[in-house]
Every structure is written in C-alpha cells, then in structure tokens.
Write an enzyme that holds these catalytic residues in place. Sequence first.
Site, PDB file in Angstrom:
ATOM      1  N   ASN A 222     -35.301 -81.759  33.501  1.00 48.05           N
ATOM      2  CA  ASN A 222     -34.218 -82.380  34.273  1.00 48.05           C
ATOM      3  C   ASN A 222     -34.249 -83.898  34.170  1.00 48.05           C
ATOM      4  O   ASN A 222     -33.250 -84.568  34.451  1.00 48.05           O
ATOM      5  CB  ASN A 222     -34.316 -81.976  35.749  1.00 48.05           C
ATOM      6  CG  ASN A 222     -33.748 -80.589  35.982  1.00 48.05           C
ATOM      7  OD1 ASN A 222     -32.860 -80.143  35.263  1.00 48.05           O
ATOM      8  ND2 ASN A 222     -34.278 -79.911  36.981  1.00 48.05           N
ATOM      9  N   GLY A 223     -35.399 -84.444  33.776  1.00 49.59           N
ATOM     10  CA  GLY A 223     -35.474 -85.883  33.594  1.00 49.59           C
ATOM     11  C   GLY A 223     -34.549 -86.365  32.502  1.00 49.59           C
ATOM     12  O   GLY A 223     -34.078 -87.515  32.541  1.00 49.59           O
ATOM     13  N   ALA A 224     -34.268 -85.498  31.527  1.00 47.76           N
ATOM     14  CA  ALA A 224     -33.355 -85.889  30.453  1.00 47.76           C
ATOM     15  C   ALA A 224     -31.938 -86.067  30.961  1.00 47.76           C
ATOM     16  O   ALA A 224     -31.136 -86.777  30.339  1.00 47.76           O
ATOM     17  CB  ALA A 224     -33.394 -84.842  29.337  1.00 47.76           C
ATOM     18  N   ASN A 247     -34.648 -70.473  38.262  1.00 49.39           N
ATOM     19  CA  ASN A 247     -33.352 -70.935  38.750  1.00 49.39           C
ATOM     20  C   ASN A 247     -32.416 -69.773  39.048  1.00 49.39           C
ATOM     21  O   ASN A 247     -32.788 -68.600  38.956  1.00 49.39           O
ATOM     22  CB  ASN A 247     -32.720 -71.895  37.733  1.00 49.39           C
ATOM     23  CG  ASN A 247     -32.545 -71.241  36.369  1.00 49.39           C
ATOM     24  OD1 ASN A 247     -32.535 -70.011  36.247  1.00 49.39           O
ATOM     25  ND2 ASN A 247     -32.423 -72.052  35.334  1.00 49.39           N
ATOM     26  N   ILE A 248     -31.180 -70.098  39.399  1.00 43.94           N
ATOM     27  CA  ILE A 248     -30.221 -69.086  39.854  1.00 43.94           C
ATOM     28  C   ILE A 248     -29.854 -68.114  38.740  1.00 43.94           C
ATOM     29  O   ILE A 248     -29.563 -66.943  39.003  1.00 43.94           O
ATOM     30  CB  ILE A 248     -28.963 -69.750  40.420  1.00 43.94           C
ATOM     31  CG1 ILE A 248     -28.247 -70.578  39.344  1.00 43.94           C
ATOM     32  CG2 ILE A 248     -29.309 -70.614  41.631  1.00 43.94           C
ATOM     33  CD1 ILE A 248     -26.890 -71.098  39.778  1.00 43.94           C
ATOM     34  N   CYS A 333     -35.727 -78.837  45.164  1.00 45.56           N
ATOM     35  CA  CYS A 333     -35.624 -78.249  43.830  1.00 45.56           C
ATOM     36  C   CYS A 333     -34.772 -79.196  43.002  1.00 45.56           C
ATOM     37  O   CYS A 333     -35.074 -80.385  42.934  1.00 45.56           O
ATOM     38  CB  CYS A 333     -35.068 -76.838  43.881  1.00 45.56           C
ATOM     39  SG  CYS A 333     -33.531 -76.667  44.815  1.00 45.56           S
ATOM     40  N   SER A 334     -33.704 -78.704  42.392  1.00 46.25           N
ATOM     41  CA  SER A 334     -32.820 -79.604  41.646  1.00 46.25           C
ATOM     42  C   SER A 334     -31.780 -80.222  42.570  1.00 46.25           C
ATOM     43  O   SER A 334     -31.769 -81.434  42.804  1.00 46.25           O
ATOM     44  CB  SER A 334     -32.154 -78.851  40.493  1.00 46.25           C
ATOM     45  OG  SER A 334     -33.119 -78.413  39.554  1.00 46.25           O
ATOM     46  N   ASP A 335     -30.906 -79.367  43.098  1.00 50.63           N
ATOM     47  CA  ASP A 335     -29.860 -79.856  43.998  1.00 50.63           C
ATOM     48  C   ASP A 335     -30.249 -79.748  45.467  1.00 50.63           C
ATOM     49  O   ASP A 335     -29.586 -80.334  46.325  1.00 50.63           O
ATOM     50  CB  ASP A 335     -28.558 -79.085  43.766  1.00 50.63           C
ATOM     51  CG  ASP A 335     -27.984 -79.368  42.386  1.00 50.63           C
ATOM     52  OD1 ASP A 335     -28.079 -80.531  41.952  1.00 50.63           O
ATOM     53  OD2 ASP A 335     -27.457 -78.441  41.752  1.00 50.63           O
ATOM     54  N   ARG A 339     -33.177 -72.835  46.001  1.00 52.11           N
ATOM     55  CA  ARG A 339     -34.595 -72.548  46.240  1.00 52.11           C
ATOM     56  C   ARG A 339     -35.134 -73.333  47.431  1.00 52.11           C
ATOM     57  O   ARG A 339     -36.007 -72.842  48.164  1.00 52.11           O
ATOM     58  CB  ARG A 339     -35.395 -72.883  44.982  1.00 52.11           C
ATOM     59  CG  ARG A 339     -35.181 -71.911  43.853  1.00 52.11           C
ATOM     60  CD  ARG A 339     -35.659 -72.442  42.523  1.00 52.11           C
ATOM     61  NE  ARG A 339     -34.751 -73.455  41.979  1.00 52.11           N
ATOM     62  CZ  ARG A 339     -34.839 -73.947  40.742  1.00 52.11           C
ATOM     63  NH1 ARG A 339     -35.805 -73.517  39.932  1.00 52.11           N
ATOM     64  NH2 ARG A 339     -33.988 -74.850  40.310  1.00 52.11           N
TER      65      ARG A 339
END
Length: 741
Positions: A222-224, A247-248, A333-335, A339
Amino acid sequence: MVVKIQSAPRQTDKSSSRRLLQIIGKDMRIIVFGFRPQTKQRRVIFDALSRCTNPARIWDLYAFTCGPSKFSNPNPKVRLLNEYFRLLGKGFHRASMSMIEDGSFALSNDLWRISDTNSNYTMCQSYPFALIVPKNISDEEVIQASTFRARCRIPVISWCHPGTGGVLARSSQPLVGLMMNMRSNADEKLVAELCTQLVDEKGSRRKLYIADARPRKNALANGAMGGGSESSSNYFQSEIVFFGIDNIHAMRESFARLRDYLDTHGAASSDGMSSFLRHGGWTWGGGNLSSMSASVSTLGDSGWLIHVQSVLAGSAWIAAHVALESASVLVHCSDGWDRTSQLVSLANLMLDPYYRTFTGFQALVEKDWLAFGHPFSDRVGMPSISGTSFELTRQSSTGSFSSSPMRQSSGSFTPQASNSSHAQNNYSPIFLQWVDCVSQLLRIYPFAFEFSSTFLVDFLDCVLSCRFGNFLCNSEKERQQCGVYEACGCLWAYLAYLRSSEGSPHAHYNLFYDPLKHNEPLLPPAAALAPTLWPQFHLRWACLSESQAGELDAECRNMAIKFSEMRKAKEAAEMKAKEYSVAMETLNAELRNEKQVSSSAMNLAKRASKESAAIKRAMQSLGCRVDFTSSGICTVDVESNPKETSQKLMHSPPRRESDGTLGRDDKSDLSLSITAVADDVVSGNPLGRVCETLCPLYTRDGGCRWPDAACAQLGSQHVGLTADFDAFDRLSINEEYFQSE
C-alpha cells in the site's frame, strides 16, 4: 445464474434437455427452479428477479417503497451521544436533538473530550458527527492530523477503560508513502496523547500498541499508493503489530467456496428437494455434515474458519493487552472500516460486559459499524446514494464453476451487468463474518451473553432482508441525506417488539445468561479459539438436521417455558394465599373487636346489675319495695307510716309536660312508676321534687337528714339519681328519721 444441462445418461434420447434457474442468496441459501423447454418463462423470471435485486436507485428498495412502518426509527445520533456519555463517565447526562442542534454535547472528563469538529461532515465524510479525542488536542490539531490519514479517518477513541485509563482507538492507515518517510507532527502528537500516565506510584506512561490488521506485505504494498504503516521510532513508546488478516476480496471468495462446499455435501437444497437434482440427477454428496462442524481441516480449501480464527485471535490479543497491561491500542487496516471494525467491536465485546446485553449490543453495532462508516451498501450489494450497485456473483476456489453437469457453460448466459473483478466488485460478507465471530464467543462463554444464537440469526436476516433502513447506505452522512430515519422502519424496534411480545422465554434470550459470573473481560486462551461451523446459520439450508442439532438448548427452552408457567402459577397461588391471609387477619381483627365490645357490654351489664341490686337494697332498707319489669320500668311501693296503712297515696313518675316541667298523676294505690329521663331535659330543680316524693329523709325546708348520701346527682341511668351505695349499706336506720315533724 441460468444454466442449461443435458439430460442424464439413463434418460432416453427423446427426452429434452432440462433448463434450471439457480438463485444464490446472501444468507447461503441456494434455490433451484426447473422449467419446461421451449418456453420463455425462465427468461421472464430472470429479468424480473434482476430488476428486484438490482434497483437503479436506493429509493426503489423495499425499505422505502413498503410505506410507513410501525417500528419508528428515532435518530441514532442521540443514542451515539448517550454511549459517549457512558464511556466518559457522564452517564447522568441524557442527549437530545436540541443538544445536537445547538452543539452543547461537547462534554469532557480529565483525559478525553467529545469534539464537534466533524459536526457537518466536512473533515471526514465517513466518520460520525461527534468524536472522542484526547482533551489536550485542539480542534485545529485534529483537522491538521486528518490530512495524514487515508480518507481523513484520524485516530479517535472507541472505548476507554473506566479503571486503568487505557483506551482502544481506531483510524485508517497513515500516508507515509513508498519510502515510508512521510511524517505529521499533528498525527504523532495525537497518537502520543493516547499514552496517558499510568495510575501507579511511579507515574510512568502506558505503552501504545499500533495493531495493523493487514499482512505485513500488504501494508508495504500500500506504500506504493501512498499508504503504508507507522514506524515505531516516530511514535512515542509504541510497538507495531501485524495481524495478517486478508482483505475483503479474499473473504468474499472464501465465503463463496464455503457455500459451494455446503451445497455440494448438504442433504437437501433450500427448497427441500434432494441434492441429486443439482448434480445431474444421479449423484449427491451424502448429506452428512456431522464431521464437518467440528474442525477446520474438513472444510476443504474454503478457508472460512481460518479467517474467523484470525479475527478472533487478533481481537483477543487487543483485549488482553488493554485489560492486563493497562496499555492503549490503536487499530487500523487500509481504510479503517472493514477489518478495523471487526477487531475493535469484537475487542469491545470482550472487554465490556455491557456490550453483551441487548441494549449494549445495539450501542456497539451503531457505534463501531454504522457511525464509523462501514460501507454496508457496497458490502451487502445494495445500491448506494450515488445510484451504483454491485451484483453478488458466484465464486469458487479456481475462479470458475466445478465440473458438475449443472455448472457446465453449455447454453448458459449471464447478465450484462455482471462484474466479478476485484477492483469493481466490493461485495464482501465482512459484517456476517463478525457476527459469526460473536457466535463463536457465545459458544465458548454460554453464560456471558444475554442474547442467544437464534437472536444473531434473526438479526442477520433482518440486516439482509431490506425491510429496515438501519443498514442502508455507506455512512451516517448518506443515511441522513436519504432520510432513512424518517422513511424506513427500525430493525432494533422490531426485534425488541418480538422479545416483549413473548417475554423472557423468547428464543432471543439466552437461558444460561448469568451477568454475575462474567462481569469481567472475556480473555479466551488460544486453545479455545478453534472455531467451528455456526450450525444455526451455515447449515440451516444445506442440512436442516444439523442446524437443529441443539437438542439440549431446545429442551432447556421447553423446560424454561414450563418453569415460567409454573412460576406464574406459583405467583398466582401466592397472591391467593396472601389475599386469604389478609382476609383472615381482617376477620380475626373484627372478632377481637366483637369480643371487646361483648366484654364491655357484659361489664356494663354486670355493673348495671350491681347498681340495680344496690339501689333495690337501699330502697328496701327505706321501707320501699322495688320491682323491675322486663321493659326497664321500675315500680316502687312506698309505705309512709305503718300506723297509717289505710291512707295510701299513689304517685306517678315525673313526666315531661308541654312547658318543660315534670308532673305526676294520682292513682288509687301507693305504687310509683319511675322512668329515667335525660339530664338535659330537666329544667329548674326537678331532683328536689323527686327527693320530696320518694325520700323520707327529705325535710320540708329543702334540707336532708342524710347529707352524706350524695343524693340528687345528675347522670343516674335509673331514676336520675346517683347514690353512694356503700353509704347506704353503712347507714343505720333509726325510726326517728321517719317521724313526721
């Protein structure tokens, strides 16, 4: 899904091919319809179902079109504020819409405060209107920190320990970039304020754990795209932990494989037909799921229970560090809405017994899922406010259907709107998976929850039924814009109505619930976190006998119903006995009163008899003969002189004349009838006349030869006289008293 399969090998060549219509439900239900060939029924029904399942606008959903509901949906903002007040120790405050409108809800305690920075959803559209942040952080610093987090989802407080001061916070990933070198002073200061001072003699600050729900490689990837994860060197007294939850998209594929596996090995389809129909007409899976519901390995490559175990283990780790180490934990998590919601809400459920009740479970779901912006419309596959919708497609481990005759692609067609790519299909059973985790905790701790597994099943059915508006849209802001609270019914009011209609024996109540036994945090050991299939939900269509295998629970419920009936009968009998006891006490009191009245009457009678006897003796000693009739009339015969017995004078008793005086009548004999008169009707001095008539001791000048007799006193119940009878007894009658002057 519409497929056309060829006839079975044993069928004759003259038999035509069979056309089937398969409907895959979000609740794991699979229904198969068969149609006659060379008809257009299949296409017509398919088009009608497509229009109903994928409406163009959100206002075309059943929750809006069904009309007004009797289960009104009050604004959940009030309930969210009440939950915030409880967490801050301000439970005596009660929120209201007027408080929200004038912005007077910004309360605080020594460490935390409620901020109205996002009251208009200008800072973060997916966050609620009110947020709990550290008291030492200003609103300007909150806004600055939001620019460093994905979708502006800053670290905020989800739960705080009332004793130790440790907190459970949530956010989205930091925007550190590909080189992991981007920093934000406002974000670091905000996170550092979560490490408040410990309540001990040393005065040290608590440790902060930053729990990243993703696998480490996903966080680096996700850093990219500008995201990434924190560095412990940039955040005060912190430690980074990765939980490795997929993930989902992985969850969606795993759930589809689980559904396929159960459908293949189930005893019957959801329409009650044998599963041989769904597998070409000659084979079926045997329908034995007993061994399946005990371990993870027997579920093939679905991986569903492994994912459930990962969520359970991560939540237990968070709860243990908050409860045992008095640490603070920041989860993302990401957003920060999939999670993160699973881990934070499940950890809250373990830490706080309040969330294990009906009221607390509602507050938990409304806070950590609805208010903090879990995208229910995208994840459940319903249209959002923007008008887009996503179709639920069938997934398998290989990305295509199995080789069973029904799943062959010959003569099949798919809708044009079908899109199964990961980038565009955001359907995923994230919330269903969380409820599955709750059912696992309920299985491990059967005494800790007020609600039962049946309640969780009905709750999920209500979420997926589209009857209510609570779980529509993707955020609190969208639900407010759509007017969900005013136009749609309330799921919570409906479930509460079901419980209140039958009382405590209702199937939603957990018969084994003991709040005193588990009033502390639930910290399951690692060995206990081995999940099994949730039979009441997973197996209710594929293997009905397995889903109803909870005979012990059914027997206990029947016993509870009988016990409730017996308790009601006992209460009715106790009420009757109490009424009888009160009646007996009343009768005893009346009987005692009657005895007292009777005793008083007897005493009065004895006294009256004694007085009558004394008067009679006194009169006889004076030479009078006294007779008492049954009617109470006293007749007195007086002999004035033994020598003058030939002259008799008859005196009548005094009577009341019209002028108020007393009179008497003459008779031919010497008898005298005396009747008592009231003291207040005697005027003048009638007692002198009585004494003059009766008493030989009375002198003509109005004197008395026996002044100590205490005659001529008012109040006698016999003749209007009160005599000193003891003086009568002591009197020595001399004949000189009877000599006329």
